[in-house]
Design a protein around this motif. Sequence first.
Motif, PDB file in Angstrom:
ATOM      1  N   ALA A  88     -14.093 -91.011 -20.655  1.00  0.00           N
ATOM      2  CA  ALA A  88     -15.036 -89.933 -20.357  1.00  0.00           C
ATOM      3  C   ALA A  88     -14.334 -88.835 -19.566  1.00  0.00           C
ATOM      4  O   ALA A  88     -13.459 -89.103 -18.740  1.00  0.00           O
ATOM      5  CB  ALA A  88     -16.234 -90.467 -19.570  1.00  0.00           C
ATOM      6  N   CYS A  89     -14.767 -87.579 -19.805  1.00  0.00           N
ATOM      7  CA  CYS A  89     -14.043 -86.427 -19.254  1.00  0.00           C
ATOM      8  C   CYS A  89     -14.440 -86.095 -17.815  1.00  0.00           C
ATOM      9  O   CYS A  89     -13.686 -85.449 -17.090  1.00  0.00           O
ATOM     10  CB  CYS A  89     -14.263 -85.203 -20.140  1.00  0.00           C
ATOM     11  SG  CYS A  89     -15.912 -84.456 -19.996  1.00  0.00           S
ATOM     12  N   GLY A  90     -15.655 -86.473 -17.424  1.00  0.00           N
ATOM     13  CA  GLY A  90     -16.112 -86.171 -16.065  1.00  0.00           C
ATOM     14  C   GLY A  90     -16.638 -84.755 -15.898  1.00  0.00           C
ATOM     15  O   GLY A  90     -17.153 -84.411 -14.835  1.00  0.00           O
ATOM     16  N   GLU A  91     -16.556 -83.920 -16.936  1.00  0.00           N
ATOM     17  CA  GLU A  91     -16.916 -82.510 -16.779  1.00  0.00           C
ATOM     18  C   GLU A  91     -18.010 -82.005 -17.716  1.00  0.00           C
ATOM     19  O   GLU A  91     -18.630 -80.977 -17.449  1.00  0.00           O
ATOM     20  CB  GLU A  91     -15.669 -81.637 -17.007  1.00  0.00           C
ATOM     21  CG  GLU A  91     -14.631 -81.825 -15.931  1.00  0.00           C
ATOM     22  CD  GLU A  91     -13.350 -81.068 -16.229  1.00  0.00           C
ATOM     23  OE1 GLU A  91     -13.263 -80.439 -17.314  1.00  0.00           O
ATOM     24  OE2 GLU A  91     -12.438 -81.118 -15.393  1.00  0.00           O
ATOM     25  N   CYS A  92     -18.246 -82.680 -18.813  1.00  0.00           N
ATOM     26  CA  CYS A  92     -19.242 -82.188 -19.773  1.00  0.00           C
ATOM     27  C   CYS A  92     -20.654 -82.376 -19.195  1.00  0.00           C
ATOM     28  O   CYS A  92     -20.829 -83.008 -18.148  1.00  0.00           O
ATOM     29  CB  CYS A  92     -19.109 -82.911 -21.119  1.00  0.00           C
ATOM     30  SG  CYS A  92     -19.647 -84.638 -21.085  1.00  0.00           S
ATOM     31  N   ARG A  93     -21.648 -81.832 -19.869  1.00  0.00           N
ATOM     32  CA  ARG A  93     -23.017 -81.902 -19.363  1.00  0.00           C
ATOM     33  C   ARG A  93     -23.464 -83.354 -19.156  1.00  0.00           C
ATOM     34  O   ARG A  93     -24.056 -83.696 -18.147  1.00  0.00           O
ATOM     35  CB  ARG A  93     -23.967 -81.205 -20.354  1.00  0.00           C
ATOM     36  CG  ARG A  93     -25.366 -81.008 -19.839  1.00  0.00           C
ATOM     37  CD  ARG A  93     -26.228 -80.254 -20.839  1.00  0.00           C
ATOM     38  NE  ARG A  93     -26.495 -81.051 -22.041  1.00  0.00           N
ATOM     39  CZ  ARG A  93     -27.539 -81.878 -22.168  1.00  0.00           C
ATOM     40  NH1 ARG A  93     -28.392 -82.012 -21.187  1.00  0.00           N
ATOM     41  NH2 ARG A  93     -27.731 -82.552 -23.285  1.00  0.00           N
ATOM     42  N   GLN A  94     -23.143 -84.219 -20.104  1.00  0.00           N
ATOM     43  CA  GLN A  94     -23.543 -85.623 -19.992  1.00  0.00           C
ATOM     44  C   GLN A  94     -22.831 -86.309 -18.820  1.00  0.00           C
ATOM     45  O   GLN A  94     -23.442 -87.054 -18.055  1.00  0.00           O
ATOM     46  CB  GLN A  94     -23.245 -86.381 -21.302  1.00  0.00           C
ATOM     47  CG  GLN A  94     -24.077 -85.910 -22.490  1.00  0.00           C
ATOM     48  CD  GLN A  94     -25.529 -86.392 -22.416  1.00  0.00           C
ATOM     49  OE1 GLN A  94     -26.085 -86.610 -21.342  1.00  0.00           O
ATOM     50  NE2 GLN A  94     -26.153 -86.551 -23.583  1.00  0.00           N
ATOM     51  N   CYS A  95     -21.532 -86.078 -18.696  1.00  0.00           N
ATOM     52  CA  CYS A  95     -20.793 -86.695 -17.591  1.00  0.00           C
ATOM     53  C   CYS A  95     -21.334 -86.220 -16.250  1.00  0.00           C
ATOM     54  O   CYS A  95     -21.526 -87.019 -15.331  1.00  0.00           O
ATOM     55  CB  CYS A  95     -19.300 -86.377 -17.696  1.00  0.00           C
ATOM     56  SG  CYS A  95     -18.411 -87.406 -18.888  1.00  0.00           S
ATOM     57  N   ARG A  96     -21.608 -84.919 -16.118  1.00  0.00           N
ATOM     58  CA  ARG A  96     -22.094 -84.382 -14.844  1.00  0.00           C
ATOM     59  C   ARG A  96     -23.470 -84.946 -14.504  1.00  0.00           C
ATOM     60  O   ARG A  96     -23.841 -85.060 -13.340  1.00  0.00           O
ATOM     61  CB  ARG A  96     -22.132 -82.854 -14.885  1.00  0.00           C
ATOM     62  CG  ARG A  96     -20.729 -82.247 -14.666  1.00  0.00           C
ATOM     63  CD  ARG A  96     -20.767 -80.734 -14.552  1.00  0.00           C
ATOM     64  NE  ARG A  96     -20.854 -80.092 -15.866  1.00  0.00           N
ATOM     65  CZ  ARG A  96     -21.918 -79.429 -16.335  1.00  0.00           C
ATOM     66  NH1 ARG A  96     -22.985 -79.264 -15.578  1.00  0.00           N
ATOM     67  NH2 ARG A  96     -21.904 -78.883 -17.537  1.00  0.00           N
ATOM     68  N   ALA A 102     -22.173 -91.217 -22.647  1.00  0.00           N
ATOM     69  CA  ALA A 102     -22.488 -90.287 -23.737  1.00  0.00           C
ATOM     70  C   ALA A 102     -21.612 -89.034 -23.659  1.00  0.00           C
ATOM     71  O   ALA A 102     -21.987 -87.977 -24.156  1.00  0.00           O
ATOM     72  CB  ALA A 102     -23.964 -89.900 -23.665  1.00  0.00           C
ATOM     73  N   CYS A 103     -20.433 -89.157 -23.033  1.00  0.00           N
ATOM     74  CA  CYS A 103     -19.509 -88.018 -22.884  1.00  0.00           C
ATOM     75  C   CYS A 103     -19.311 -87.315 -24.227  1.00  0.00           C
ATOM     76  O   CYS A 103     -19.063 -87.954 -25.243  1.00  0.00           O
ATOM     77  CB  CYS A 103     -18.161 -88.517 -22.346  1.00  0.00           C
ATOM     78  SG  CYS A 103     -16.901 -87.214 -22.257  1.00  0.00           S
ATOM     79  N   THR A 104     -19.417 -85.964 -24.197  1.00  0.00           N
ATOM     80  CA  THR A 104     -19.310 -85.215 -25.448  1.00  0.00           C
ATOM     81  C   THR A 104     -17.900 -84.694 -25.719  1.00  0.00           C
ATOM     82  O   THR A 104     -17.653 -84.082 -26.752  1.00  0.00           O
ATOM     83  CB  THR A 104     -20.290 -84.023 -25.443  1.00  0.00           C
ATOM     84  OG1 THR A 104     -20.028 -83.228 -24.271  1.00  0.00           O
ATOM     85  CG2 THR A 104     -21.724 -84.496 -25.440  1.00  0.00           C
ATOM     86  N   ALA A 105     -16.955 -84.949 -24.796  1.00  0.00           N
ATOM     87  CA  ALA A 105     -15.578 -84.486 -25.013  1.00  0.00           C
ATOM     88  C   ALA A 105     -14.793 -85.440 -25.910  1.00  0.00           C
ATOM     89  O   ALA A 105     -13.699 -85.105 -26.353  1.00  0.00           O
ATOM     90  CB  ALA A 105     -14.874 -84.343 -23.662  1.00  0.00           C
ATOM     91  N   VAL A 106     -15.348 -86.615 -26.142  1.00  0.00           N
ATOM     92  CA  VAL A 106     -14.687 -87.629 -26.983  1.00  0.00           C
ATOM     93  C   VAL A 106     -15.710 -88.148 -27.986  1.00  0.00           C
ATOM     94  O   VAL A 106     -16.915 -87.934 -27.809  1.00  0.00           O
ATOM     95  CB  VAL A 106     -14.146 -88.799 -26.119  1.00  0.00           C
ATOM     96  CG1 VAL A 106     -12.970 -88.351 -25.272  1.00  0.00           C
ATOM     97  CG2 VAL A 106     -15.247 -89.389 -25.227  1.00  0.00           C
TER      98      VAL A 106
HETATM   99 ZN   LIG Z   1     -17.703 -85.901 -20.564  1.00  0.00          ZN
END
Ligand SMILES: [Zn+2]
Length: 337
Positions: A88-96, A102-106
């Motif tokens: 998970a990226c930690g920065e996308c809307r889902q991560c935040r 549900a991270c959308t960067a991957v």
């Molecule tokens: Zn993310």
Amino acid sequence: MKELIVRGAGQLAWVETASPSLSDARSALVRPIASASCDLDRRLIAGVTPFKPPFALGHECVAEVLEVGDEVTTVRRGDLVSVPWKIACGECRQCRAGRATACTAVPRHAAYGVPAGGHWGGLFSEVVHVPFADAMLVPLPPGLNPLAVASASDNLTDAWVAASRPIAVREEARVLVVGGTESLGVLAVQMAAAAGAASVDYLDDNDYRRDLASRSGANIELAPVLDERYDVVISATRDPHALHRGLLALAPGGHCSCIGIIFEDPKIPLFGMYLRDVTLSVGACNVRPHIPKVFDLVGSGRCDPLLVSPTVVSCEEATEALVQPLAKCIMVRERVT
Ligand SMILES: [Zn+2]
Ligand SMILES: [Zn+2]
């Protein structure tokens, strides 16, 4: 480098493969030094899940950091870290929003050791690529035994979240843990006690796990009828009938955390649940934010994960050890930093 793969149903093997390299300035390479089996792993190996081989195995470990990209600020070479199962990226809307699952960067379901959202490597492997090092890796506090927190990547933290969330909002919570998988039920007993449960009962027909649960502080001699007795039920079973029994055991206003993975579509006693205004929560847990708390609990002795991980094996022994019944084992590898 050597990678542990599920080659086919029941076939586990070490294979030689190209070592990963840094993908960008935010990534890191780590070397697992204490890799634990998740309760899902033996089923993944046996080929009885929707996830088909071949794939690299392992999604729980403590690793040493080998190399980091230029923009990584929170870890450096030589640090010991917990590696969460979820990419998970930690920065996308889902991560935040706290939904790293549900991270959308991957791709959806991108994870180590389970080929649900592509192949990201496995945490038994010699070297592992971590694409978002600052967002994912959690450094171990000094002095913490890596073996004791090898499962913080998944099972141990999952058990904490499943127990602590419903117990935190219920006074004098009477808790029932429905066991059935290798470690989750017994870990949930420990975590329920750590979260302040008034009492913890453990339901399981397996004597080995009943003994572990008892040694973890649970009462294992249960009343003949369990219905409507418990404020919190933690379902750590793969048996739909046991889940059903757990749901019937919920008192009015109760909460059932279902953390045992059931691949079928089980019968849920919805009308009875409606009448009692109870909650059923199900879901892959975003472990990353809760790992520091789990480190605290283990470091202060409020839970003892090693009670359920008695088998420590070498890389050579891992292929045999991981297919044993009741296996919850930790594979160790020497450090190089
Ligand atoms: Zn993310
Ligand atoms: Zn798992």
